[in-house]
Design a protein around this motif. Structure first.
Motif, short mmCIF file in Angstrom:
data_model
loop_
_atom_site.label_atom_id
_atom_site.label_comp_id
_atom_site.label_asym_id
_atom_site.label_seq_id
_atom_site.Cartn_x
_atom_site.Cartn_y
_atom_site.Cartn_z
N UNK A 168 0.94 -1.21 -0.01
CA UNK A 168 0.17 0.00 0.00
C UNK A 168 0.89 1.36 -0.22
N UNK A 169 0.61 2.08 -1.01
CA UNK A 169 1.41 3.18 -1.14
C UNK A 169 0.93 4.34 0.02
N UNK A 170 1.77 4.61 0.84
CA UNK A 170 1.32 5.79 1.94
C UNK A 170 2.31 6.89 2.00
N UNK A 171 2.74 7.06 0.71
CA UNK A 171 3.70 8.26 0.76
C UNK A 171 3.13 9.52 1.03
N UNK A 172 1.88 9.80 0.57
CA UNK A 172 1.29 11.00 0.86
C UNK A 172 0.76 10.92 2.32
N UNK A 173 0.41 9.73 2.88
CA UNK A 173 0.02 9.92 4.30
C UNK A 173 1.34 10.24 5.19
N UNK A 174 2.39 9.62 4.85
CA UNK A 174 3.53 9.70 5.57
C UNK A 174 4.02 11.23 5.56
N UNK A 175 3.99 11.59 4.44
CA UNK A 175 4.41 13.35 4.24
C UNK A 175 3.23 14.19 5.21
N UNK A 176 1.90 13.85 5.04
CA UNK A 176 1.20 14.71 5.84
C UNK A 176 1.20 14.46 7.35
N UNK A 177 1.82 13.17 7.83
CA UNK A 177 2.11 13.19 9.18
C UNK A 177 3.48 13.77 9.59
N UNK A 178 4.41 13.56 8.77
CA UNK A 178 5.61 14.32 8.98
C UNK A 178 5.42 15.62 9.09
#
Length: 674
Positions: A168-178
């Protein structure tokens, strides 16, 4: 699939070797005309044989290709059955990747997401592509790992039965979390500890004060802090986590900078800093920041305390000894507040720390004298097994059995009798786990804390009254002052027997007025106790060593080792059970040697516990080192209980802490009257 390829290569190799051997034999038979072979094997027959061989090769190759196609088709069909061919677009939209492997973890099939992103892992071992995926092989069903590839972050889960990896691509979620973490609100307070002592609080033109204020604003600018002054000596700060992180990496260098600015002052200025983060409500953060600054100041100031919601406090700085900031007005106000709390209670219970020494016992007796004057029932929580031997002997020799029975109460009975109208007073300790009766503190609604040790992370929850003064030599000194400056008329009287034990407690904790915490107030408190009839000869006699103890002290001191310049440690034998007071005496004896800045003594105090006694001449903060090992204390004296650890394990722990934190604990020497 690789296994199939390997088998096909073996079959074709065998077939080719068989054909080569057949041609060789036919050539030999034809050349030597064995069995009239030339008459049988004519040109027409040779052509027919060649055609047959070619046909067999073509058939074998075709069969192999069809078999491979069948296997591939079978895998594709299996994948289609697994995920549903009609929802492939949904997987692409949700940026979900799928990869099926065989028994050897070779990738048989991947969905469109891998192809669209140029990830070519077909027929490759999936662990060779991403070693972290090995963690999923024998993990729990819901276990997941995160991997990064081509600047994208994937969360991966493995379905063991289907041999299917789900990405599952969570790149955007990780960016938002960071981003959310970096921009999370942080609230802080910065206070100049002793502004009124450095200069008149209204005189902003004072050169030192101006430099300090300028340093604070420059530091705020460098670390992107929004700073507002709300009091003459206090600032409110707001920033994000990125700014706090830069200050953490900087180790709050402003504390050291301010100390250097006022190094030549008679009373050097210091800062107390409190920051709070990791909670969405700024009101809660403000409350946490206030608690953090209170802890910083109660530990003597000159340090930063960082509070993260749900985590332990982090301490930075604290490299100077707490200075004497008490004044008579403040002590009088505190004494009247304590007396008011006692008057409101129907009964009082007073206790010290486990393995109570002369200072803890003397402090309890001082509170008992206050309660007796106020005609409030007061009992000292007392367990002979949890009282240091010399303190126990002094108590027994100073009072009759009838007097002792009226004064004391066992911890279990005290816990059963505590009510909402009972006031519990904890002296010479502020950590519930180290008290003589932790269960009593758990049940009590109203608790008073009076201590001279620097405040640690663990603390009594919601005390009704707190008086923690790290600059005091002992708790007996603090209580003597409270009694002396109370506004009661007539004044509180301390019985001579009480005063003698309290004086002995001051002798013990100040090492007969030799420690750095010994100040003018220490001598004033001793003089006050003397006026109440304290016998200084008997107080000294209470602390004298027997021959066996003196011999043991000398034996332990003979094991002295020097792991760092100015730092020494000694160890008792694993077979000896040594009293905590004896370990402290060995440490004090080591401090009498020239060139020794800090001493640590390790010994076994019972079958299940060892202890490290720590002493310093004021150039090394042994409290910081003791806290790193799970103990506490104050700047120049501390102790570390080591549950279920041997003396050797204590030695290993001590050396590790000295290696990692000695430099941080080394104090900056500043001028100032103690």
């Amino acid at each position: 699939m690789k296994r199939t390829y390997r088998r096909i290569r073996i079959y074709f190799t065998i077939f080719a070797v068989a054909e080569l051997l057949a041609i060789t034999f036919l050539s030999l038979f034809y050349h030597f005309n064995w069995f009239n072979f030339q008459d049988v094997f004519t040109g027409l027959n040779a052509l027919a044989a060649v055609l047959v061989v070619i046909a067999v090769n073509i058939i074998a190759l075709g069969f192999t290709i069809m078999h491979l196609y069948y296997l591939r088709q079978k895998s594709d069909l299996h994948a289609a059955e697994l995920i549903g061919s009609d929802i492939q677009e949904a997987y692409n939209f949700g940026m979900i990747g799928l990869a099926i492997v065989d028994d050897e973890d070779t990738v048989l099939w991947t969905n469109e997401l891998f192809h669209s992103r140029g990830i070519k892992i077909l027929d490759e071992n999936i662990f060779a592509w991403s070693p972290r995926l090995k963690e999923l092989k024998n993990a729990a069903p819901n276990f997941m790992v995160r991997i990064n590839h081509n600047s994208r972050c994937y969360e991966v889960k493995y379905l063991k039965e289907a041999k299917l990896y789900i990405f599952k691509d969570i790149t955007e979620l990780e960016s938002a979390t960071t981003y959310a973490k970096e921009k999370a609100p942080v609230v802080g307070l910065i206070i100049i500890d002793n502004l009124s002592d450095v200069a008149d609080s209204s005189d902003d033109s004072n050169d030192t004060i101006s430099k300090i204020r300028n340093e604070i604003f420059e530091y705020a600018k460098a670390h992107r802090l929004l700073l507002r002054r709300f009091r003459n000596d206090a600032y409110f700060a707001v920033c994000d986590f990125t700014a706090l992180e830069s200050m953490l990496k900087d180790q709050f260098s402003i504390i050291e900078n301010v100390r250097k600015i006022g190094a030549k002052e008679v009373t050097p200025p210091t800062l107390s800093i409190g920051f709070a983060y990791d909670f969405p409500d700024v009101n809660k953060l403000n409350e946490m920041a206030n608690d953090a600054i209170d802890i910083a100041m109660s530990r003597g100031g000159d340090q930063a305390v960082v509070s993260r919601y749900g985590a332990e406090l982090a301490f930075y700085g604290g490299r100077t000894e707490a200075s004497e900031t008490r004044n008579k007005v403040k002590v009088r106000v505190l004494a009247d507040s304590l007396i008011a709390s006692i008057k409101l209670a129907k009964s009082v219970l007073v206790l010290g720390h486990a393995d109570a020494d002369m200072d803890a016992l003397g402090s309890c007796l001082g509170i008992k004298a206050m309660c007796d004057h106020l005609e409030k029932p007061c009992r000292i929580v007392y367990d002979p097994k949890m009282i240091e031997r010399k303190a126990r002997a002094a108590f027994i020799n100073s009072f009759t059995r009838e007097e002792i029975n009226k004064m004391i109460i066992p911890p279990k009975e005290a816990a059963d009798k505590v009510k909402s109208t009972t006031l519990v007073i904890l002296v010479d300790c502020h950590r519930p786990s180290l008290s003589l009766a932790p269960k009593l503190l758990d049940k009590a609604d109203k608790i008073v804390v009076i201590d001279h040790h620097r405040r640690s992370k663990e603390f009594v929850e919601d005390p009704v009254f707190t008086y923690i003064e790290p600059s005091a030599s002992s708790a007996s000194e603090l209580i003597s002052e409270l009694i002396h400056y109370a506004s009661l008329n007539p004044h509180i009287k301390i019985p001579p027997a009480f005063a003698t034990i309290m004086l002995s407690g001051i002798f013990l904790d100040s090492n007969f007025f030799k420690t750095k915490t010994t100040g003018i107030r220490t001598f004033e408190a001793s003089m006050l106790l003397k006026e109440f009839g304290a016998d200084n000869a008997q107080a000294d006699d209470f602390l004298k060593d027997e021959f066996e103890e003196y011999s043991l002290i000398t034996q332990i001191a003979s094991t002295l080792k020097t792991p760092h310049v100015g730092v020494v440690y000694c160890m008792a034998s694993e077979e000896d059970i040594v009293e905590p007071a004896t370990l402290a005496k060995v440490a004090n004896q080591c401090m009498q040697m020239k060139g020794v800045n800090a001493a640590f003594v390790i010994g076994k105090v019972n079958e299940d516990e060892s202890r490290i006694s720590c002493r310093s001449d004021g150039t090394i903060n042994v409290q910081l080192l003791a806290e790193k090992m799970g103990g506490g204390g104050h700047f120049s004296a501390g102790a570390v209980p080591l549950k279920n650890k041997s003396i050797h394990e204590g030695e290993v722990l001590l050396l590790e802490i000295l290696r990692d934190y000695l430099k941080q604990a080394t104090a900056t020497v500043v001028k100032g009257e103690k």
